[in-house]
Design an enzyme around this catalytic site. Structure first.
Site, PDB file in Angstrom:
ATOM      1  N   HIS A 109       0.806  -1.214   0.000  1.00 31.67           N
ATOM      2  CA  HIS A 109       0.000   0.000   0.000  1.00 31.67           C
ATOM      3  C   HIS A 109       0.842   1.269   0.000  1.00 31.67           C
ATOM      4  O   HIS A 109       0.321   2.376   0.165  1.00 31.67           O
ATOM      5  CB  HIS A 109      -0.932  -0.018   1.215  1.00 31.67           C
ATOM      6  N   LYS A 135       3.102   4.461  -1.255  1.00 30.53           N
ATOM      7  CA  LYS A 135       3.108   5.411  -2.372  1.00 30.53           C
ATOM      8  C   LYS A 135       4.328   6.298  -2.193  1.00 30.53           C
ATOM      9  O   LYS A 135       4.213   7.446  -1.765  1.00 30.53           O
ATOM     10  CB  LYS A 135       1.842   6.274  -2.408  1.00 30.53           C
ATOM     11  N   ASP A 183      17.721   9.029  -7.140  1.00 30.15           N
ATOM     12  CA  ASP A 183      19.157   9.172  -6.910  1.00 30.15           C
ATOM     13  C   ASP A 183      19.494   8.853  -5.454  1.00 30.15           C
ATOM     14  O   ASP A 183      18.981   7.878  -4.917  1.00 30.15           O
ATOM     15  CB  ASP A 183      19.632  10.554  -7.355  1.00 30.15           C
TER      16      ASP A 183
END
Length: 288
Positions: free
Chosen positions: A121, A123, A128
């Site tokens: 779940h 996000k 870099d």
């Protein structure tokens, strides 16, 4: 005709111009800088795209739902300029109708899905060695245009970056390479108890009529019952998810008597029987 490098430069230039005319909240600390962005104010997708197009070494993204064409293209362009790109998806969404998993795979991007019983779940994305993009924002068109979403862009903060990196590597290590057609959702009837029990532990789509919506005031939990008996399916909406429905103006009791499709992991609990835990309003769709 522009070549691929010129196209990337043009896209990045347009995104940078947009960043100069939009309003963000910025703060600096001794460790680094923080920017906050909201879909309802300056938008979010352009922020993510800007960081992807500026990447020079690596991009690691763990995204629950990924249907955004612009962001998928940005990752493909990054891969083509030799940036290492790795994408983690939840298996229930990787095979969705608008998922960009197949597009990424077909263009050489490394895509994996998490093994395990729960949802992937997250996000967030790491760019870099020092940039973290994290918040509520799924990489979807609806998250950009319809929902109230946010992201924080953290630049610096080495300890926080290492924590996110460890989490990504933990899931990546045990994840499996996604293949097109894999993880397709099985459709089941809410009244077919035998088939439901057979598919316990799987992510499924169950279709049926909600006979009754129960409520526990003590725990602020709703129960969508698809059967009069104890052996039937129950969809459970815990207190932690109730607020998500309320913010969208959804009255959970309105599901009573309606034909719905519910998506999620099917659990055969030894004490409570067949259950699906609903953590997001998008898991329930009313069938006209």
């Amino acid at each position: 005709m522009l070549d691929s490098v010129e196209v990337v430069k043009l896209r990045l230039s347009l995104i940078l111009i947009a960043s100069l005319v939009t309003c963000t909240t910025k703060e600096r600390t001794v460790e680094g800088s923080v920017q906050s962005h909201f879909s309802s104010q300056d938008g979010i997708e352009w922020v993510v795209a800007r960081e992807i197009y500026a990447a020079g070494k690596r991009i690691d993204a763990a995204i629950y739902t990924f249907t955004s064409r612009p962001l998928a293209q940005a990752l493909v362009d990054a891969h083509k300029r030799a940036v290492r790109v790795r994408v983690l998806l939840d298996p229930s969404n990787a095979s969705g109708e608008y998922s960009k998993a197949a597009y990424l795979i077909n263009n050489g991007v490394d895509v994996r899905v998490e093994r395990g019983v729960g949802l992937m779940h997250h996000k967030f994305a790491l760019v870099d060695d020092s940039i973290i993009i994290t918040g509520s924002f799924n990489w979807t068109a609806s998250a950009e245009t319809d929902n109230d979403e946010n992201v924080l862009l953290l630049i610096g903060f080495p300890a926080t970056y290492r924590a996110y990196s460890r989490e990504f590597e933990r899931i990546w290590r045990d994840a499996k390479v996604w293949e097109e057609g894999e993880g397709e959702i099985v459709e089941l009837s809410a009244t077919d108890t035998r088939a439901l029990k057979k598919n316990a532990g799987e992510k499924v789509a169950v279709i049926g009529k909600v006979l009754r919506v129960g409520y526990s005031e003590r725990s602020n939990t709703y129960f969508l019952n698809f059967s009069e008996g104890k052996n039937g399916l129950t969809v459970v909406i815990f207190s932690s998810a109730v607020g998500k429905f309320e913010r969208l103006g959804i009255d959970i009791t309105s599901y009573e008597g309606r034909q719905v499709e519910v998506m999620g992991e099917l659990i055969d609990h030894p004490e409570y029987g067949l259950e699906i835990i609903c953590e997001e309003p998008s898991q329930i769709k009313i069938i006209p």
